[in-house]
Scaffold this motif. Structure first.
Motif, PDB file in Angstrom:
ATOM      1  N   ALA A   1       0.834  -1.200   0.000  1.00  0.00           N
ATOM      2  CA  ALA A   1       0.000   0.000   0.000  1.00  0.00           C
ATOM      3  C   ALA A   1       0.868   1.249   0.000  1.00  0.00           C
ATOM      4  N   LYS A   2       0.285   2.318  -0.467  1.00  0.00           N
ATOM      5  CA  LYS A   2       0.856   3.656  -0.333  1.00  0.00           C
ATOM      6  C   LYS A   2      -0.257   4.514   0.228  1.00  0.00           C
ATOM      7  N   LEU A   3       0.008   5.093   1.409  1.00  0.00           N
ATOM      8  CA  LEU A   3      -0.994   5.872   2.118  1.00  0.00           C
ATOM      9  C   LEU A   3      -0.481   7.279   2.378  1.00  0.00           C
ATOM     10  N   VAL A   4      -1.353   8.144   2.863  1.00  0.00           N
ATOM     11  CA  VAL A   4      -1.004   9.529   3.155  1.00  0.00           C
ATOM     12  C   VAL A   4      -1.612   9.915   4.502  1.00  0.00           C
ATOM     13  N   SER A   5      -1.011  10.893   5.178  1.00  0.00           N
ATOM     14  CA  SER A   5      -1.558  11.395   6.441  1.00  0.00           C
ATOM     15  C   SER A   5      -2.278  12.724   6.197  1.00  0.00           C
ATOM     16  N   LEU A   6      -2.912  13.253   7.243  1.00  0.00           N
ATOM     17  CA  LEU A   6      -3.591  14.547   7.135  1.00  0.00           C
ATOM     18  C   LEU A   6      -2.635  15.669   6.761  1.00  0.00           C
ATOM     19  N   THR A   7      -1.373  15.546   7.156  1.00  0.00           N
ATOM     20  CA  THR A   7      -0.390  16.594   6.859  1.00  0.00           C
ATOM     21  C   THR A   7       0.374  16.331   5.568  1.00  0.00           C
ATOM     22  N   GLY A   8      -0.023  15.322   4.799  1.00  0.00           N
ATOM     23  CA  GLY A   8       0.604  15.052   3.526  1.00  0.00           C
ATOM     24  C   GLY A   8       1.786  14.105   3.587  1.00  0.00           C
ATOM     25  N   GLU A   9       2.070  13.564   4.754  1.00  0.00           N
ATOM     26  CA  GLU A   9       3.154  12.591   4.862  1.00  0.00           C
ATOM     27  C   GLU A   9       2.738  11.317   4.132  1.00  0.00           C
ATOM     28  N   ARG A  10       3.659  10.756   3.390  1.00  0.00           N
ATOM     29  CA  ARG A  10       3.364   9.523   2.653  1.00  0.00           C
ATOM     30  C   ARG A  10       4.126   8.374   3.279  1.00  0.00           C
ATOM     31  N   VAL A  11       3.520   7.198   3.197  1.00  0.00           N
ATOM     32  CA  VAL A  11       4.172   5.997   3.721  1.00  0.00           C
ATOM     33  C   VAL A  11       3.856   4.835   2.795  1.00  0.00           C
ATOM     34  N   GLU A  12       4.829   3.951   2.671  1.00  0.00           N
ATOM     35  CA  GLU A  12       4.647   2.736   1.882  1.00  0.00           C
ATOM     36  C   GLU A  12       4.549   1.564   2.840  1.00  0.00           C
ATOM     37  N   ILE A  13       3.579   0.694   2.629  1.00  0.00           N
ATOM     38  CA  ILE A  13       3.369  -0.493   3.454  1.00  0.00           C
ATOM     39  C   ILE A  13       3.739  -1.706   2.609  1.00  0.00           C
ATOM     40  N   ILE A  14       4.564  -2.586   3.177  1.00  0.00           N
ATOM     41  CA  ILE A  14       4.935  -3.816   2.483  1.00  0.00           C
ATOM     42  C   ILE A  14       4.874  -4.978   3.457  1.00  0.00           C
ATOM     43  N   SER A  15       4.752  -6.170   2.923  1.00  0.00           N
ATOM     44  CA  SER A  15       4.802  -7.363   3.766  1.00  0.00           C
ATOM     45  C   SER A  15       5.227  -8.550   2.917  1.00  0.00           C
ATOM     46  N   GLY A  16       5.677  -9.567   3.583  1.00  0.00           N
ATOM     47  CA  GLY A  16       5.807 -10.866   2.945  1.00  0.00           C
ATOM     48  C   GLY A  16       4.460 -11.537   3.082  1.00  0.00           C
ATOM     49  N   ASP A  17       4.419 -12.847   2.990  1.00  0.00           N
ATOM     50  CA  ASP A  17       3.174 -13.575   3.222  1.00  0.00           C
ATOM     51  C   ASP A  17       2.991 -13.713   4.728  1.00  0.00           C
ATOM     52  N   ILE A  18       1.938 -13.076   5.259  1.00  0.00           N
ATOM     53  CA  ILE A  18       1.651 -13.100   6.689  1.00  0.00           C
ATOM     54  C   ILE A  18       0.594 -14.161   6.949  1.00  0.00           C
ATOM     55  N   SER A  19       0.936 -15.146   7.761  1.00  0.00           N
ATOM     56  CA  SER A  19      -0.003 -16.204   8.117  1.00  0.00           C
ATOM     57  C   SER A  19      -1.170 -15.609   8.896  1.00  0.00           C
ATOM     58  N   LEU A  20      -2.380 -16.053   8.582  1.00  0.00           N
ATOM     59  CA  LEU A  20      -3.553 -15.604   9.320  1.00  0.00           C
ATOM     60  C   LEU A  20      -3.847 -16.492  10.507  1.00  0.00           C
ATOM     61  N   ARG A  21      -2.912 -17.311  10.878  1.00  0.00           N
ATOM     62  CA  ARG A  21      -3.026 -18.131  12.081  1.00  0.00           C
ATOM     63  C   ARG A  21      -2.356 -17.357  13.208  1.00  0.00           C
ATOM     64  N   ARG A  22      -3.141 -17.036  14.232  1.00  0.00           N
ATOM     65  CA  ARG A  22      -2.570 -16.302  15.370  1.00  0.00           C
ATOM     66  C   ARG A  22      -1.679 -17.224  16.165  1.00  0.00           C
ATOM     67  N   LYS A  23      -0.524 -16.719  16.503  1.00  0.00           N
ATOM     68  CA  LYS A  23       0.406 -17.485  17.331  1.00  0.00           C
ATOM     69  C   LYS A  23       0.041 -17.291  18.798  1.00  0.00           C
ATOM     70  N   SER A  24       0.219 -18.316  19.608  1.00  0.00           N
ATOM     71  CA  SER A  24      -0.073 -18.167  21.032  1.00  0.00           C
ATOM     72  C   SER A  24       0.930 -17.227  21.650  1.00  0.00           C
ATOM     73  N   ARG A  25       0.485 -16.523  22.673  1.00  0.00           N
ATOM     74  CA  ARG A  25       1.355 -15.518  23.304  1.00  0.00           C
ATOM     75  C   ARG A  25       2.254 -16.113  24.289  1.00  0.00           C
TER      76      ARG A  25
END
Length: 167
Positions: A143-167
């Motif tokens: 993703a590429k997102l923006v803030s209210l003040t115009g700051e931009r950020v790029e979001i990246i990930s590998g493959d994130i498992s949707l299985r929650r790990k125990s704490r």
């Protein structure tokens, strides 16, 4: 006359933004460096926090939360999508400049809210990888997102498992 009204509307909106965020500085977005991940403008997600059921546009929806293992508990990104869009998406969710009303992505990171916008070039894409005998269901996020003040950020990930790990 119309140009003057548009200019006045921009000034009023800018005044409201500065009154809501007194520390906000109006900057050229291309000159802004965010503090999303150290001094860079990249957030790397690698941890699934869980999901909940909810609503999006008054339709049943699913909300997924992610973070990274180095971040604080308040640094999260969220995917929310309607059940129907998720089922018919062919494992690919996409929203470019708020073009899709059934899928939304945003982040709260180091005290700054980042979001999709139709005023800036923003997008979010999620590839859903179906489970098999060796691997659980996972999501790949960009993703590429923006803030209210115009700051931009790029979001990246590998493959994130949707299985929650125990704490």
């Amino acid at each position: 006359m119309r140009i003057q009204l548009c200019f006045l509307a921009v000034l009023v909106a800018l005044g409201l933004l500065l009154s809501i965020h007194p520390q906000a500085k109006v900057q050229n977005p291309s000159q802004v460096a965010t503090q999303a991940s150290g001094d860079s403008n990249i957030i790397e997600l690698n941890k699934y926090l869980g999901g909940t059921e909810g609503k999006l546009n008054n339709k049943p929806a699913l909300n997924f939360k992610f973070t990274n293992t180095n971040g604080s508990a308040t640094n999260t990104c969220s995917i929310i999508t309607t059940d129907n869009y998720l089922r018919h998406s062919k494992n690919r969710l996409e929203n470019i400049n708020l073009s899709e009303s059934n899928f939304y992505f945003d982040c709260q990171w180091n005290g700054t809210y980042y979001f999709l916008s139709n005023r800036y070039r923003t997008y979010a894409e999620v590839i859903i990888k179906q489970p098999d005998s060796q691997f659980p269901m996972s999501m790949h996020i960009e993703a590429k997102l923006v803030s209210l003040t115009g700051e931009r950020v790029e979001i990246i990930s590998g493959d994130i498992s949707l299985r929650r790990k125990s704490r």
